[in-house]
Scaffold this motif. Structure first.
Motif, PDB file in Angstrom:
ATOM      1  N   VAL A 107     -15.079  -8.306  -9.552  1.00  0.00           N
ATOM      2  CA  VAL A 107     -15.321  -7.311  -8.501  1.00  0.00           C
ATOM      3  C   VAL A 107     -16.494  -7.747  -7.631  1.00  0.00           C
ATOM      4  CG1 VAL A 107     -16.014  -4.923  -8.024  1.00  0.00           C
ATOM      5  CG2 VAL A 107     -14.300  -5.410  -9.791  1.00  0.00           C
ATOM      6  N   GLN A 108     -17.574  -8.206  -8.253  1.00  0.00           N
ATOM      7  CA  GLN A 108     -18.757  -8.621  -7.494  1.00  0.00           C
ATOM      8  C   GLN A 108     -18.427  -9.762  -6.540  1.00  0.00           C
ATOM      9  OE1 GLN A 108     -22.021  -9.897  -9.958  1.00  0.00           O
ATOM     10  NE2 GLN A 108     -23.492  -9.721  -8.293  1.00  0.00           N
ATOM     11  N   GLN A 109     -17.612 -10.722  -6.976  1.00  0.00           N
ATOM     12  CA  GLN A 109     -17.294 -11.880  -6.156  1.00  0.00           C
ATOM     13  C   GLN A 109     -16.121 -11.639  -5.204  1.00  0.00           C
ATOM     14  OE1 GLN A 109     -16.748 -15.060  -8.990  1.00  0.00           O
ATOM     15  NE2 GLN A 109     -18.920 -15.078  -9.530  1.00  0.00           N
ATOM     16  N   GLY A 110     -15.105 -10.921  -5.659  1.00  0.00           N
ATOM     17  CA  GLY A 110     -13.892 -10.756  -4.862  1.00  0.00           C
ATOM     18  C   GLY A 110     -13.836  -9.488  -4.036  1.00  0.00           C
ATOM     19  N   TYR A 111     -14.616  -8.485  -4.420  1.00  0.00           N
ATOM     20  CA  TYR A 111     -14.619  -7.190  -3.740  1.00  0.00           C
ATOM     21  C   TYR A 111     -16.059  -6.717  -3.544  1.00  0.00           C
ATOM     22  CZ  TYR A 111      -9.655  -7.029  -4.960  1.00  0.00           C
ATOM     23  OH  TYR A 111      -8.313  -7.299  -5.095  1.00  0.00           O
ATOM     24  N   PRO A 112     -16.851  -7.477  -2.789  1.00  0.00           N
ATOM     25  CA  PRO A 112     -18.270  -7.108  -2.632  1.00  0.00           C
ATOM     26  C   PRO A 112     -18.461  -5.723  -2.007  1.00  0.00           C
ATOM     27  CG  PRO A 112     -17.659  -8.828  -1.071  1.00  0.00           C
ATOM     28  CD  PRO A 112     -16.509  -8.665  -2.019  1.00  0.00           C
ATOM     29  N   MET A 113     -17.489  -5.278  -1.223  1.00  0.00           N
ATOM     30  CA  MET A 113     -17.583  -3.949  -0.614  1.00  0.00           C
ATOM     31  C   MET A 113     -17.399  -2.839  -1.642  1.00  0.00           C
ATOM     32  SD  MET A 113     -14.330  -5.093  -0.562  1.00  0.00           S
ATOM     33  CE  MET A 113     -14.239  -6.170   0.834  1.00  0.00           C
ATOM     34  N   VAL A 114     -16.771  -3.157  -2.758  1.00  0.00           N
ATOM     35  CA  VAL A 114     -16.624  -2.204  -3.857  1.00  0.00           C
ATOM     36  C   VAL A 114     -17.870  -2.264  -4.742  1.00  0.00           C
ATOM     37  CG1 VAL A 114     -15.284  -1.698  -5.941  1.00  0.00           C
ATOM     38  CG2 VAL A 114     -14.102  -2.264  -3.805  1.00  0.00           C
ATOM     39  N   TRP A 115     -18.366  -3.462  -4.976  1.00  0.00           N
ATOM     40  CA  TRP A 115     -19.554  -3.661  -5.808  1.00  0.00           C
ATOM     41  C   TRP A 115     -20.758  -2.918  -5.211  1.00  0.00           C
ATOM     42  CZ3 TRP A 115     -20.337  -5.224 -10.557  1.00  0.00           C
ATOM     43  CH2 TRP A 115     -21.606  -5.625 -10.964  1.00  0.00           C
ATOM     44  N   ASP A 116     -20.938  -3.016  -3.901  1.00  0.00           N
ATOM     45  CA  ASP A 116     -22.011  -2.324  -3.163  1.00  0.00           C
ATOM     46  C   ASP A 116     -21.344  -1.435  -2.125  1.00  0.00           C
ATOM     47  OD1 ASP A 116     -24.585  -3.211  -4.138  1.00  0.00           O
ATOM     48  OD2 ASP A 116     -24.046  -5.194  -3.381  1.00  0.00           O
ATOM     49  N   ASN A 117     -21.002  -0.226  -2.506  1.00  0.00           N
ATOM     50  CA  ASN A 117     -20.263   0.651  -1.599  1.00  0.00           C
ATOM     51  C   ASN A 117     -21.087   1.870  -1.220  1.00  0.00           C
ATOM     52  OD1 ASN A 117     -19.403   3.146  -3.375  1.00  0.00           O
ATOM     53  ND2 ASN A 117     -19.192   1.329  -4.660  1.00  0.00           N
ATOM     54  N   ARG A 118     -20.739   2.414  -0.058  1.00  0.00           N
ATOM     55  CA  ARG A 118     -21.343   3.682   0.371  1.00  0.00           C
ATOM     56  C   ARG A 118     -20.423   4.332   1.393  1.00  0.00           C
ATOM     57  NH1 ARG A 118     -25.522   0.328   3.786  1.00  0.00           N
ATOM     58  NH2 ARG A 118     -24.789   0.911   5.832  1.00  0.00           N
ATOM     59  N   ASP A 119     -20.703   5.566   1.708  1.00  0.00           N
ATOM     60  CA  ASP A 119     -19.909   6.327   2.684  1.00  0.00           C
ATOM     61  C   ASP A 119     -18.413   6.261   2.369  1.00  0.00           C
ATOM     62  OD1 ASP A 119     -22.237   6.965   4.101  1.00  0.00           O
ATOM     63  OD2 ASP A 119     -22.036   5.215   5.398  1.00  0.00           O
ATOM     64  N   VAL A 120     -18.068   6.629   1.169  1.00  0.00           N
ATOM     65  CA  VAL A 120     -16.677   6.575   0.720  1.00  0.00           C
ATOM     66  C   VAL A 120     -15.913   7.766   1.300  1.00  0.00           C
ATOM     67  CG1 VAL A 120     -15.162   6.634  -1.285  1.00  0.00           C
ATOM     68  CG2 VAL A 120     -17.340   5.401  -1.394  1.00  0.00           C
ATOM     69  N   ARG A 121     -14.760   7.474   1.901  1.00  0.00           N
ATOM     70  CA  ARG A 121     -13.873   8.523   2.415  1.00  0.00           C
ATOM     71  C   ARG A 121     -12.465   8.259   1.920  1.00  0.00           C
ATOM     72  NH1 ARG A 121     -16.270   8.695   8.373  1.00  0.00           N
ATOM     73  NH2 ARG A 121     -18.280   9.593   7.786  1.00  0.00           N
ATOM     74  N   PHE A 122     -11.868   9.297   1.401  1.00  0.00           N
ATOM     75  CA  PHE A 122     -10.497   9.190   0.921  1.00  0.00           C
ATOM     76  C   PHE A 122      -9.561   9.542   2.067  1.00  0.00           C
ATOM     77  CE2 PHE A 122     -13.061   9.737  -2.823  1.00  0.00           C
ATOM     78  CZ  PHE A 122     -12.566   8.739  -3.633  1.00  0.00           C
ATOM     79  N   LEU A 123      -8.633   8.648   2.318  1.00  0.00           N
ATOM     80  CA  LEU A 123      -7.664   8.833   3.390  1.00  0.00           C
ATOM     81  C   LEU A 123      -6.367   9.323   2.761  1.00  0.00           C
ATOM     82  CD1 LEU A 123      -8.588   5.604   5.413  1.00  0.00           C
ATOM     83  CD2 LEU A 123      -9.493   7.926   5.700  1.00  0.00           C
ATOM     84  N   GLU A 124      -5.264   8.770   3.166  1.00  0.00           N
ATOM     85  CA  GLU A 124      -3.981   9.305   2.705  1.00  0.00           C
ATOM     86  C   GLU A 124      -3.608   8.851   1.299  1.00  0.00           C
ATOM     87  OE1 GLU A 124      -0.450   7.125   4.658  1.00  0.00           O
ATOM     88  OE2 GLU A 124      -2.170   6.678   5.923  1.00  0.00           O
ATOM     89  N   LEU A 125      -3.015   9.780   0.583  1.00  0.00           N
ATOM     90  CA  LEU A 125      -2.409   9.514  -0.715  1.00  0.00           C
ATOM     91  C   LEU A 125      -0.905   9.537  -0.487  1.00  0.00           C
ATOM     92  CD1 LEU A 125      -2.524   9.295  -3.850  1.00  0.00           C
ATOM     93  CD2 LEU A 125      -2.446  11.801  -3.887  1.00  0.00           C
ATOM     94  N   ARG A 126      -0.226   8.502  -0.953  1.00  0.00           N
ATOM     95  CA  ARG A 126       1.212   8.478  -0.740  1.00  0.00           C
ATOM     96  C   ARG A 126       1.916   7.872  -1.945  1.00  0.00           C
ATOM     97  NH1 ARG A 126      -1.519   4.535   0.645  1.00  0.00           N
ATOM     98  NH2 ARG A 126      -0.763   2.535   1.312  1.00  0.00           N
ATOM     99  N   GLU A 127       3.177   8.198  -2.034  1.00  0.00           N
ATOM    100  CA  GLU A 127       4.018   7.682  -3.104  1.00  0.00           C
ATOM    101  C   GLU A 127       5.025   6.732  -2.484  1.00  0.00           C
ATOM    102  OE1 GLU A 127       7.188   9.263  -6.433  1.00  0.00           O
ATOM    103  OE2 GLU A 127       5.862  10.707  -5.471  1.00  0.00           O
ATOM    104  N   ILE A 128       5.109   5.529  -3.047  1.00  0.00           N
ATOM    105  CA  ILE A 128       6.070   4.535  -2.582  1.00  0.00           C
ATOM    106  C   ILE A 128       6.826   4.046  -3.808  1.00  0.00           C
ATOM    107  CG2 ILE A 128       6.397   2.300  -1.452  1.00  0.00           C
ATOM    108  CD1 ILE A 128       3.678   2.814  -0.025  1.00  0.00           C
ATOM    109  N   ALA A 129       8.128   4.277  -3.810  1.00  0.00           N
ATOM    110  CA  ALA A 129       8.999   3.859  -4.918  1.00  0.00           C
ATOM    111  C   ALA A 129       8.444   4.322  -6.262  1.00  0.00           C
ATOM    112  CB  ALA A 129       9.201   2.343  -4.888  1.00  0.00           C
ATOM    113  N   GLY A 130       7.958   5.554  -6.297  1.00  0.00           N
ATOM    114  CA  GLY A 130       7.463   6.134  -7.542  1.00  0.00           C
ATOM    115  C   GLY A 130       6.053   5.749  -7.923  1.00  0.00           C
TER     116      GLY A 130
END
Length: 133
Positions: free
Chosen positions: A66-89
């Motif tokens: 996560v630290q190397q491949g997703y640095p925006m997740v490792w150090d995150n802020r201002d989180v906003r949840f957008l759409e939740l959807r179901e695709i093929a279950g």
């Protein structure tokens, strides 16, 4: 008449069930993001699905990925949840967040329901949307 009443109850109840499901999914993702900010990789690991845990073997390997491949997740802020959807279950939750330098990112979280509740089964970084040309 019974069939009509049953259909009405189901139709009225589905939005509430979807809302509750969405709140549970947001709670799982939000809790994992907080755990990363707190550098509590062991806690963040608990929100990963069995498939993800099997891929990385332990919390240390997972945290490093996560630290190397997703640095925006490792150090995150201002989180906003957008759409939740179901695709093929399968449930997908779009999340917008800022990284440590203020950059905006949109990620798509694939969620699965397990006996332990909702867990994260994958995360994809989505391309930035085009903004007016």
């Amino acid at each position: 008449m019974r069939r009509f009443l049953f259909g009405l109850v189901v139709a009225l109840g589905l939005p509430f069930m979807a809302q509750a499901q969405g709140a549970e999914i947001e709670d799982v993702i939000g809790s994992q993001l907080e755990a990363f900010n707190d550098r509590n990789v062991e806690e963040a690991w608990q929100y990963a699905s069995p498939m993800i845990q099997g891929m990385f073997g332990d919390a240390g390997n997972f945290g490093m990925m996560v630290q190397q491949g997703y640095p925006m997740v490792w150090d995150n802020r201002d989180v906003r949840f957008l759409e939740l959807r179901e695709i093929a279950g399968v449930m997908y939750q779009k999340v917008m967040l800022r990284d440590a330098s203020g950059g905006l990112h949109i990620l798509d979280y694939e969620m699965i329901q397990t006996p332990q509740g909702w867990q994260i089964d994958g995360v994809q970084i989505l391309p930035a949307p085009d903004v007016g040309a």
